[in-house]
Write a protein that holds these residues in place. Structure first.
Motif, PDB file in Angstrom:
ATOM      1  N   UNK A   1      -0.885 -13.665 -17.562  1.00  0.00           N
ATOM      2  CA  UNK A   1      -0.934 -14.820 -18.342  1.00  0.00           C
ATOM      3  C   UNK A   1      -2.492 -15.379 -17.898  1.00  0.00           C
ATOM      4  N   UNK A   2      -2.376 -15.557 -16.949  1.00  0.00           N
ATOM      5  CA  UNK A   2      -3.421 -16.396 -16.159  1.00  0.00           C
ATOM      6  C   UNK A   2      -4.656 -15.959 -16.845  1.00  0.00           C
ATOM      7  N   UNK A   3      -5.419 -16.422 -17.062  1.00  0.00           N
ATOM      8  CA  UNK A   3      -7.115 -15.970 -16.846  1.00  0.00           C
ATOM      9  C   UNK A   3      -8.076 -15.337 -16.369  1.00  0.00           C
TER      10      UNK A   3
ATOM     11  N   UNK B   1       6.134 -19.177 -19.436  1.00  0.00           N
ATOM     12  CA  UNK B   1       6.092 -19.573 -18.025  1.00  0.00           C
ATOM     13  C   UNK B   1       5.595 -18.544 -17.224  1.00  0.00           C
ATOM     14  N   UNK B   2       5.377 -19.292 -16.165  1.00  0.00           N
ATOM     15  CA  UNK B   2       4.600 -18.091 -15.450  1.00  0.00           C
ATOM     16  C   UNK B   2       5.829 -17.099 -14.497  1.00  0.00           C
TER      17      UNK B   2
ATOM     18  N   UNK C   1      -3.849 -22.907 -19.769  1.00  0.00           N
ATOM     19  CA  UNK C   1      -2.806 -22.177 -20.124  1.00  0.00           C
ATOM     20  C   UNK C   1      -1.257 -22.041 -19.867  1.00  0.00           C
ATOM     21  N   UNK C   2      -1.400 -22.706 -18.704  1.00  0.00           N
ATOM     22  CA  UNK C   2       0.486 -22.838 -18.383  1.00  0.00           C
ATOM     23  C   UNK C   2       1.181 -23.786 -18.780  1.00  0.00           C
TER      24      UNK C   2
ATOM     25  N   UNK D   1       0.007 -25.132 -22.359  1.00  0.00           N
ATOM     26  CA  UNK D   1       0.286 -24.170 -23.591  1.00  0.00           C
ATOM     27  C   UNK D   1       1.524 -23.815 -24.214  1.00  0.00           C
TER      28      UNK D   1
ATOM     29  N   UNK E   1     -11.686 -19.887  -9.876  1.00  0.00           N
ATOM     30  CA  UNK E   1     -10.921 -20.326  -8.269  1.00  0.00           C
ATOM     31  C   UNK E   1     -11.020 -20.176  -7.320  1.00  0.00           C
TER      32      UNK E   1
ATOM     33  N   UNK F   1     -10.968 -17.686 -15.413  1.00  0.00           N
ATOM     34  CA  UNK F   1     -11.093 -18.360 -13.942  1.00  0.00           C
ATOM     35  C   UNK F   1     -10.387 -18.114 -12.726  1.00  0.00           C
ATOM     36  N   UNK F   2      -8.975 -17.134 -13.042  1.00  0.00           N
ATOM     37  CA  UNK F   2      -8.800 -16.968 -11.268  1.00  0.00           C
ATOM     38  C   UNK F   2      -9.899 -16.470 -10.405  1.00  0.00           C
TER      39      UNK F   2
ATOM     40  N   UNK G   1      -6.446 -22.893 -16.787  1.00  0.00           N
ATOM     41  CA  UNK G   1      -5.923 -21.993 -15.947  1.00  0.00           C
ATOM     42  C   UNK G   1      -4.447 -22.980 -16.557  1.00  0.00           C
TER      43      UNK G   1
END
Lengths: 505, 309
Positions: free
Chosen positions: A308-310, A42-43, B109-110, B112, A317, A313-314, B106
């Motif tokens: 955890x976020x790549x 989880x985030x 990743x969430x 997964x 975005x 990609x961020x 993203x």
């Protein structure tokens, strides 16, 4: 000030800022990065302390990545702007895919030569070589066959990337292949950037900015008028190659940080976003550089807060967000500005149509029995129903036109809502609108040889866009009367011609 | 090299899927939309990820629906950005597919945490593992055969319209065919083909097969029906030769660099490479033929586009 010089100074500042941090950072304790357990999911929202540490760039790692990625974003925006103006944005996509076989071949070569570790410079050299090769293939296909740009790009992209994938599968079978971490080049791994990597990116970005500054005038000519540049004897092909070389350079230094699938975004999106704000090349370049840098900054902070976020990609975005904001609110080409402009023109056209319709009704239906002095022509109330049917307006259109006229103080309607009166200002404006229309009609009929049945439409197209200053100038030349504007007779009505019935005397 | 039943199925599936992609690819080439395949294959990632998140499984149907929606969204968004923002075509496509791809990464990743899923298996689905199936005929062979049939039928049914829209959209519109609608339909067909094909064989083969065989065929002919037939031929050849290259070349290279006993590499990737090689041969051949052919006065110059029949 010369935009090229501004750019050079901007880059110098960025570099000094980040470069100045690096030695201090080297002395600092490397922070403890807690190893996250594999089961953690989880985030997770960062604590306030962590938020502050990240935003203030207190961590050494964050600072290194920040410097590298920001410089990369800035360089991407800079080169991307020229690429966009040259209408070759997707070339960056092809070039970035073309680097994959180069990385794989460089790895195989270093394996064959017996190097123990993967050496980054060698891999990047390989990437650059196949990137240039791919670019040259695109140029060759475009020059030596009937295929268009898009086909050349797609062919080279898919074939080179296919070769790259085939080689990667082979490499994974090698005993050292799995540990090589070559897949980082596909998706990027900004967090693993070392100080050396960041410095490489910085110096390369600086060199790219310097090249752009030095070749500013030439690139400008290349982008805006290739034919002229060619005719003036500029080496167009060489300049094109130089620009493509810069694209390859940005792609190669971006591979590690954001990966080859997303580095193309840094070349396309900031430039496309900056275009919404200005028509001046210098300003567009500065903005694109800034948007690229800010996207990098936001991406780094976000990925430091949410490990955890790549990161790649961020970053992309963040750039897309900048693009969306520019798309809607951009000062030059944004949707909002466009909408306002359309609304303004629409109102002015509607206003002129209303005023002319009122004038023409008064003109058409003279008061019976006496000759009317033109100054009083517009004094009478106009029945709205007649106005509506004469002009084939639907009820709703008439209502909105009247609302517009009232709000601008051009007319008033009686309480029963059956008649409209022009105000003093409305009378002047009605004369002006009708006069403009008829002057154009007359001109088209006399001098432009337009058939009488077409002049109304043509005049309608031109009268709304003509600058009021020009009309004023023309009126001064005509030495018109002060009290009443001269309105010529409707040239569409043959019987009215030459009688000067509508002319104020 | 020992040929097994598996190899036969790989080649059959490869042929079917390459031919299925080559048909819409030929029209994409004529419409100058070749990069669409690349754009869509990146942009469907969020569609797949959302399908996973919603259904919590890797079932085929929701995945395909999600991907098709994402493909259509890409095409429509690109048009919007291009028209409303006056952004150049390529840049508009670039902005849209980069943005969608990043979103997809993203989301994956969430996701997964909940579903076993990574971007690699979506983007580089491999033809080798896809043909391993419990039944007699692998599912992927059915899918690609069905795709080829559907694309063939669509091409045959709308041949006239597609031809008109590709060569003279203005004329098509005046004749009462909506050229934009035909192009949108083509885009849709290409999206569906892309999605279904790369779900089983990986994106790289699809991107290559959408453009390379048609481009190679256009080197050799100026007639549309020959263009289609030659594209299909090139596609089939690439599939066969590509697989042969994939199982023979690595061992050969491995022996050279001192790593004997390397296994086969990715067949899909090698099919793309072989298609590129065939394109190069066709290109050279066309240059050669053009040079040796006597120039009659009034002949079409070499740069002329493919002519209608």
């Amino acid at each position: 000030m010369n935009p090229a010089r501004l750019l050079a100074i901007l880059f110098l500042l960025i570099t000094l800022g980040v470069g100045g941090q690096t030695p201090r950072a080297l002395a600092a304790e490397p922070s403890h990065t807690s190893k996250r357990s594999l089961t953690e999911t989880g985030i997770e929202w960062p604590t306030q302390e962590k938020l502050w540490r990240t935003v203030s760039l207190a961590d050494y790692n964050t600072r290194v990545v920040f410097g590298g990625v920001t410089a990369l974003g800035a360089a991407g925006g800079l080169v991307g702007t020229f690429l966009l103006l040259r209408k070759r944005s997707l070339l960056s996509d092809t070039v970035s895919h073309c680097t994959l076989p180069g990385i794989a071949i460089a790895f195989l070569v270093s394996e064959a030569l017996g190097f123990k570790d993967r050496s980054l410079p060698l891999l990047l050299l390989g990437a650059a070589v196949t990137g240039i090769l791919g670019m040259a293939s695109v140029a060759a296909i475009r020059a030596r066959s009937h295929l268009k740009d898009d086909a050349a790009l797609a062919i080279v992209l898919s074939v080179f990337f296919g070769l790259g994938i085939a080689l990667m599968v082979v490499i994974q079978q090698l005993p050292t292949g799995n540990a090589a971490g070559l897949s980082h080049f596909i998706y990027g791994k900004a967090a693993s950037m070392t100080a050396g990597d960041a410095q490489l990116i910085l110096y390369a970005s600086l060199a790219i900015a310097f090249a752009c500054g030095a070749l500013f005038k030439e690139f400008k000519m290349l982008c805006f008028d290739t034919a002229f540049a060619h005719a003036q004897g500029w080496p167009v092909l060489t300049l094109d190659l130089a620009l493509m070389g810069l694209v390859v350079a940005v792609t190669v230094i971006g591979l590690q940080a954001v990966g080859l699938l997303l580095v193309v975004a840094l070349l396309i999106i900031p430039a496309a976003a900056a275009r919404f704000w200005s028509h001046r090349l210098g300003i567009t370049l500065l903005l694109a550089t800034g948007i690229g840098a800010v996207s990098g900054l936001v991406g780094v902070i976000a990925s430091a807060l949410f490990p955890r976020l790549p990161a790649g990609a961020v970053i992309v975005l963040a750039a897309v967000f900048c693009f969306a904001v520019s798309f809607v609110f951009g000062a030059e080409r944004g949707l909002f500005r466009h909408w306002l402009e359309q609304r303004r023109v629409g109102r002015s056209v509607a206003r002129q149509h209303l005023l002319r319709a009122l004038y023409e009704w008064c003109e058409r239906s003279p008061r019976s029995g006496k000759v009317e002095p033109p100054a009083q022509l517009l004094d009478r109330p106009v029945p709205l129903e007649a106005l509506r049917t004469d002009n084939h307006w639907p009820e709703s259109r008439l209502r909105s036109l009247l609302r517009l006229g009232r709000s601008e103080g051009l007319l008033s309607t009686d309480p029963a809502g059956n008649h409209a009166h022009l105000t003093a200002r409305g009378k002047i404006e009605a004369r002006r609108a009708t006069r403009n229309h008829r002057l154009w009609e007359t001109y088209l009929l006399r001098y432009a040889d337009v058939a009488p049945q077409h002049i109304h439409h043509n005049a309608d197209q031109i009268e709304h866009v003509i600058d009021p200053n020009i009309v004023n100038e023309l009126e001064e030349l005509l030495a018109g009367r002060d009290d009443v504007l001269l309105v010529p007779a409707d040239p569409e009505q043959p019987q009215a011609q030459g009688t000067a019935g509508g002319l104020a005397s | 090299m020992n040929w097994t039943e598996l190899d036969t199925w790989i080649v059959i599936t490869g042929i079917l899927i390459c031919m299925a992609c080559a048909l819409p690819g030929a029209f994409l080439l004529l419409n100058r939309q070749s990069m669409l395949g690349d754009g869509i294959s990146h942009a469907v990632l969020p569609g797949l990820a959302i399908a996973f998140l919603v259904t919590q499984s890797r079932d085929l149907l929701p995945m395909v629906i999600g991907a098709i929606i994402a493909g259509v969204v890409t095409a429509v968004l690109t048009q919007l950005v291009q028209r409303l923002g006056q952004v150049e075509n390529g840049a508009a496509l670039g902005v849209v597919f980069c943005g969608l791809f990043a979103t997809g990464l993203i989301l994956i990743r969430v996701a997964s945490d909940k579903v076993d899923l990574d971007a690699d298996c979506v983007l580089y689905g491999s033809i080798e593992t896809a043909v391993v199936d419990v039944g007699r005929i692998p599912r992927v062979a059915w899918v690609s055969g069905g795709l080829l049939l559907a694309n063939g039928l669509l091409t045959a049914l709308f041949y006239k319209e597609l031809r008109l829209a590709a060569f003279d959209p203005a004329l098509a519109t005046t004749l009462g065919f909506n050229a934009n609608a035909i192009r949108l339909g083509l885009t849709l067909a290409a999206s569906v083909t892309t999605v279904l094909a790369f779900e089983s064989v990986g994106s790289i083969l699809v991107i290559a097969m959408l453009v390379v065989p048609a481009a190679a065929a256009s080197m050799l002919t100026h007639r549309l029906h020959w263009l289609l037939i030659l594209s299909l031929g090139f596609a089939a050849c690439s599939a066969v030769l590509g697989h042969v290259a994939a199982i023979t070349l690595p061992g050969w290279i491995g022996n050279r660099i001192g790593h004997p006993g390397l296994n086969a590499t990715s067949s899909a990737a090698m099919m793309a490479v072989v298609a590129g090689a065939l394109f190069f041969l066709a290109w050279c051949l066309s240059r050669f033929l053009h040079r040796s052919a006597p120039k009659a006065p009034g002949n079409q110059p070499a740069t002329s586009a493919v002519r209608t029949a």
